[in-house]
Design a protein around this motif. Structure first.
Motif, PDB file in Angstrom:
ATOM      1  N   HIS A   1      -2.629  19.336  11.075  1.00 46.42           N
ATOM      2  CA  HIS A   1      -3.761  19.443  10.361  1.00 46.42           C
ATOM      3  C   HIS A   1      -3.849  18.253   9.716  1.00 46.42           C
ATOM      4  O   HIS A   1      -3.018  18.010   9.433  1.00 46.42           O
ATOM      5  N   ASP A   2      -5.604  17.986   9.333  1.00 46.99           N
ATOM      6  CA  ASP A   2      -5.343  17.099   8.089  1.00 46.99           C
ATOM      7  C   ASP A   2      -5.423  17.605   6.861  1.00 46.99           C
ATOM      8  O   ASP A   2      -5.701  16.543   6.111  1.00 46.99           O
ATOM      9  N   THR A   3      -6.300  18.553   6.955  1.00 46.50           N
ATOM     10  CA  THR A   3      -6.758  19.156   5.406  1.00 46.50           C
ATOM     11  C   THR A   3      -5.177  20.303   4.936  1.00 46.50           C
ATOM     12  O   THR A   3      -5.267  20.785   5.524  1.00 46.50           O
ATOM     13  N   MET A   4      -5.390  20.157   3.528  1.00 45.38           N
ATOM     14  CA  MET A   4      -4.735  21.028   3.244  1.00 45.38           C
ATOM     15  C   MET A   4      -5.183  21.185   1.602  1.00 45.38           C
ATOM     16  O   MET A   4      -5.416  20.404   0.982  1.00 45.38           O
ATOM     17  N   TYR A   5      -4.948  22.394   1.388  1.00 44.76           N
ATOM     18  CA  TYR A   5      -5.045  22.974  -0.454  1.00 44.76           C
ATOM     19  C   TYR A   5      -4.265  23.611  -0.857  1.00 44.76           C
ATOM     20  O   TYR A   5      -3.000  24.252  -0.187  1.00 44.76           O
ATOM     21  N   TRP A   6      -3.687  23.781  -2.065  1.00 39.90           N
ATOM     22  CA  TRP A   6      -3.592  25.199  -2.868  1.00 39.90           C
ATOM     23  C   TRP A   6      -4.322  25.976  -3.670  1.00 39.90           C
ATOM     24  O   TRP A   6      -5.649  25.574  -4.259  1.00 39.90           O
ATOM     25  N   TYR A   7      -4.229  27.038  -3.523  1.00 38.34           N
ATOM     26  CA  TYR A   7      -4.801  27.949  -4.552  1.00 38.34           C
ATOM     27  C   TYR A   7      -3.675  28.125  -4.833  1.00 38.34           C
ATOM     28  O   TYR A   7      -2.162  28.641  -5.374  1.00 38.34           O
ATOM     29  N   LYS A   8      -3.913  29.262  -6.361  1.00 38.52           N
ATOM     30  CA  LYS A   8      -3.658  30.356  -7.293  1.00 38.52           C
ATOM     31  C   LYS A   8      -3.913  31.361  -7.102  1.00 38.52           C
ATOM     32  O   LYS A   8      -5.437  31.736  -7.054  1.00 38.52           O
ATOM     33  N   GLN A   9      -2.997  32.512  -7.385  1.00 40.60           N
ATOM     34  CA  GLN A   9      -3.037  34.122  -6.801  1.00 40.60           C
ATOM     35  C   GLN A   9      -2.767  33.943  -9.013  1.00 40.60           C
ATOM     36  O   GLN A   9      -1.918  34.111  -9.165  1.00 40.60           O
ATOM     37  N   ASP A  10      -3.476  35.445  -9.762  1.00 43.63           N
ATOM     38  CA  ASP A  10      -3.580  35.508 -10.939  1.00 43.63           C
ATOM     39  C   ASP A  10      -2.714  37.194 -10.913  1.00 43.63           C
ATOM     40  O   ASP A  10      -2.951  37.242  -9.719  1.00 43.63           O
TER      41      ASP A  10
ATOM     42  N   ILE B   1      -9.239  28.579  -5.575  1.00 41.63           N
ATOM     43  CA  ILE B   1      -8.812  27.289  -4.988  1.00 41.63           C
ATOM     44  C   ILE B   1      -8.383  26.091  -6.447  1.00 41.63           C
ATOM     45  O   ILE B   1      -9.312  26.333  -7.066  1.00 41.63           O
ATOM     46  N   MET B   2      -7.195  25.553  -5.611  1.00 39.69           N
ATOM     47  CA  MET B   2      -6.872  24.248  -7.067  1.00 39.69           C
ATOM     48  C   MET B   2      -7.427  22.956  -6.519  1.00 39.69           C
ATOM     49  O   MET B   2      -8.265  22.275  -7.427  1.00 39.69           O
ATOM     50  N   PHE B   3      -7.527  22.850  -5.716  1.00 44.53           N
ATOM     51  CA  PHE B   3      -7.146  21.171  -4.770  1.00 44.53           C
ATOM     52  C   PHE B   3      -7.068  21.652  -3.394  1.00 44.53           C
ATOM     53  O   PHE B   3      -6.698  22.528  -1.778  1.00 44.53           O
ATOM     54  N   SER B   4      -7.665  20.635  -3.020  1.00 43.05           N
ATOM     55  CA  SER B   4      -7.816  20.253  -1.612  1.00 43.05           C
ATOM     56  C   SER B   4      -8.119  18.597  -1.002  1.00 43.05           C
ATOM     57  O   SER B   4      -8.440  17.925  -1.832  1.00 43.05           O
ATOM     58  N   TYR B   5      -6.828  17.782  -0.002  1.00 40.24           N
ATOM     59  CA  TYR B   5      -6.786  16.943   0.375  1.00 40.24           C
ATOM     60  C   TYR B   5      -6.944  16.671   2.105  1.00 40.24           C
ATOM     61  O   TYR B   5      -6.594  18.009   2.498  1.00 40.24           O
ATOM     62  N   ASN B   6      -7.183  15.875   2.565  1.00 38.16           N
ATOM     63  CA  ASN B   6      -7.734  15.434   3.960  1.00 38.16           C
ATOM     64  C   ASN B   6      -7.181  14.506   4.195  1.00 38.16           C
ATOM     65  O   ASN B   6      -7.345  12.683   3.787  1.00 38.16           O
ATOM     66  N   ASN B   7      -5.884  14.170   4.634  1.00 40.10           N
ATOM     67  CA  ASN B   7      -5.955  12.639   4.939  1.00 40.10           C
ATOM     68  C   ASN B   7      -5.194  12.226   3.957  1.00 40.10           C
ATOM     69  O   ASN B   7      -5.139  11.123   3.188  1.00 40.10           O
ATOM     70  N   LYS B   8      -4.193  13.069   3.019  1.00 44.66           N
ATOM     71  CA  LYS B   8      -3.903  12.020   2.028  1.00 44.66           C
ATOM     72  C   LYS B   8      -4.871  12.064   0.887  1.00 44.66           C
ATOM     73  O   LYS B   8      -4.718  11.481  -0.267  1.00 44.66           O
ATOM     74  N   GLU B   9      -6.401  12.529   1.257  1.00 40.93           N
ATOM     75  CA  GLU B   9      -7.532  12.081   0.043  1.00 40.93           C
ATOM     76  C   GLU B   9      -8.299  12.721  -0.400  1.00 40.93           C
ATOM     77  O   GLU B   9      -7.851  14.380   0.274  1.00 40.93           O
ATOM     78  N   LEU B  10      -7.728  13.533  -1.916  1.00 38.83           N
ATOM     79  CA  LEU B  10      -7.984  14.363  -2.523  1.00 38.83           C
ATOM     80  C   LEU B  10      -9.525  14.336  -2.652  1.00 38.83           C
ATOM     81  O   LEU B  10     -10.659  13.351  -3.088  1.00 38.83           O
ATOM     82  N   ILE B  11     -10.247  15.818  -2.222  1.00 38.09           N
ATOM     83  CA  ILE B  11     -11.827  15.602  -2.062  1.00 38.09           C
ATOM     84  C   ILE B  11     -12.029  16.898  -2.552  1.00 38.09           C
ATOM     85  O   ILE B  11     -13.275  17.266  -2.480  1.00 38.09           O
ATOM     86  N   ILE B  12     -11.139  17.673  -3.118  1.00 39.99           N
ATOM     87  CA  ILE B  12     -11.533  19.317  -4.169  1.00 39.99           C
ATOM     88  C   ILE B  12     -10.637  19.153  -5.980  1.00 39.99           C
ATOM     89  O   ILE B  12      -9.470  19.223  -5.390  1.00 39.99           O
TER      90      ILE B  12
END
Lengths: 111, 115
Positions: B29-38, B45-56
């Motif tokens: 995959h090209d896109t990766m994410y970090w989510y937080k569960q309280d 959602i916390m962050f999203s990267y697409n092919n090493k570029e921060l997009i969220i």
């Protein structure tokens, strides 16, 4: 941002019973997923269903995108179905590619 | 044949420490994410990267810094840990998050406890 509401918040079933979980969302979506979080905390993909109907064994899901809701059906429930069921949506325009989660339905299946 | 993996599974640490969580996906995959569960099981959602570029970057304190050395890896570094950082952190990936109709796949989660 998009609002995702799930009902009921809690559900207790006897083994063998059927149930329907509902997810309402406030905006047009191009992604809707159902997840099961088991008692060990794992998030398991159940369905990727932005529209239409899908079935997988005892589980099926229907999304009516034009009316902004999705339903998850569990038939002949088993104790292993216990856990939290989440609906998550991605907004169609704007909002990036994030999934917005509902607050979940806590399901307990008893013998 | 694990699709999305995270290490460590559990992390217990003292307030003020710095820690990292690692994530790897072998789905191509090209896109990766970090989510937080309280603690109330709410996932965000916390962050999203697409092919090493921060997009969220979703209004997360700058003590949290994601790093993507390549498109198969997305790590989360947390500085000066606080009690409120205690949560379960999930990594996820999708084929191309910029395109519509992308299913996301989640890792097993990392349970972080700050004492």
């Amino acid at each position: 941002g998009i609002q995702v509401e799930q009902s009921p918040p809690d559900l207790i079933l006897q083994e063998g019973a059927n149930s329907t979980l509902r997810c309402n969302f406030s905006d047009s979506v191009n992604n809707l997923q159902w997840f099961h979080q088991n008692p060990w905390g794992q998030l398991i993909n159940l369905f990727y269903i932005p529209s239409g109907t899908k079935q997988n064994g005892r589980l099926s899901a229907t999304t009516v995108a034009t009316e902004r809701y999705s339903l998850l059906y569990i038939s002949s429930s088993q104790t292993t179905d216990s856990g939290v069921y989440f609906c998550a949506c991605r907004i169609l325009t704007g909002g990036g590619n994030k999934l917005t989660f509902g607050t979940g339905t806590q399901l307990k299946v008893e013998l | 044949d694990t699709a999305v993996s995270q290490t460590p599974k559990y992390l217990v640490t003292q307030m003020g420490n710095d820690k990292s969580i690692k994530c790897e996906q072998n789905l191509g995959h090209d896109t990766m994410y970090w989510y937080k569960q309280d603690s109330k099981k709410f996932l965000k959602i916390m962050f999203s990267y697409n092919n090493k570029e921060l997009i969220i970057n979703e209004t997360v304190p700058n003590r949290f810094s994601p790093k993507s050395p390549d498109k198969a890896h997305l790590n989360l570094h947390i500085n000066s840990l606080e009690l409120g950082d205690s949560a379960v952190y999930f990594c996820a990936s999708s084929q191309d998050g910029r395109a519509p109709y992308n299913e996301q796949f989640f890792g097993p989660g990392t349970r972080l406890t700050v004492l």
